[in-house]
Design a protein around this motif. Structure first.
Motif: not given
Length: 185
Positions: A64-74, A86-93
């Motif tokens: 997507k063309p926008f920035l976001d914060i770490p996280g995601g859809i449940a 879960r998403e924070v671990v997947e995205e940034i460790g």
């Protein structure tokens, strides 16, 4: 005995299983078809992670063309906090612990996306060393950026900007805020 239906809940697994057991057998429809008529509502969990200068950590999605914060859809049967962790671990460790709830924000339908609840949790303040080492570990992201909310404004949705302003205020004041489309109520 029933077991934890989703392994990534943030509630202790034994407590969760006991609570599920106390609820009794799975509920059946008293009036057939009523459950299928109830609208589905999505939820997502994101982390407000900052550096010592107060800048917010944004991820750069390639989808997507926008920035976001770490996280995601449940996922189905996953709590927003568990989805966030879960998403924070997947995205940034794994070095960022998802803390207390800062904001719950309802957002209306937008194009293909149905209305949802957006939960923002405190991801803490990274030391200068941690912030300079921040990298993405997810193939769906092309990088991370620390930006002030003003710097990020042209690259994020206005509703996310409002939600993050509320989250920063909540983190600093020790409160939790309910909002609708980024406006505190």
């Amino acid at each position: 005995m029933k077991t934890n239906p989703h392994p990534s809940t943030c509630v202790d697994a034994e407590i969760f299983a006991a609570d599920v057991e106390l609820e009794g057998p799975p509920e059946v429809e008293f009036n057939p078809g009523i459950a299928s008529r109830i609208p589905a509502k999505g939820s997502a969990g994101g982390a407000l992670v900052r550096n010592t200068s107060g800048q917010v950590l944004f991820v750069v999605p390639m989808y997507k063309p926008f920035l976001d914060i770490p996280g995601g859809i449940a996922d189905a049967n996953e709590s927003p906090k568990a989805a966030c962790q879960r998403e924070v671990v997947e995205e940034i460790g794994p070095d960022i612990a998802v803390g207390r709830l800062l904001v719950v924000d309802w957002i209306p339908r937008n194009g293909v996306w149905r209305d949802s609840h957006q939960f923002v949790f405190d991801g803490g303040v990274l030391t200068d060393e941690q912030a300079s080492a921040a990298r993405t570990h997810d193939d769906e992201l092309t990088g991370v950026r620390f930006l002030s909310l003003d710097e990020a404004a042209p690259r994020i949705h206005p509703s996310l900007h409002r939600r993050l302003e509320l989250a920063v205020n909540a983190a600093e004041s020790g409160t939790t805020i309910y909002a609708e489309f980024g406006h505190a109520l």
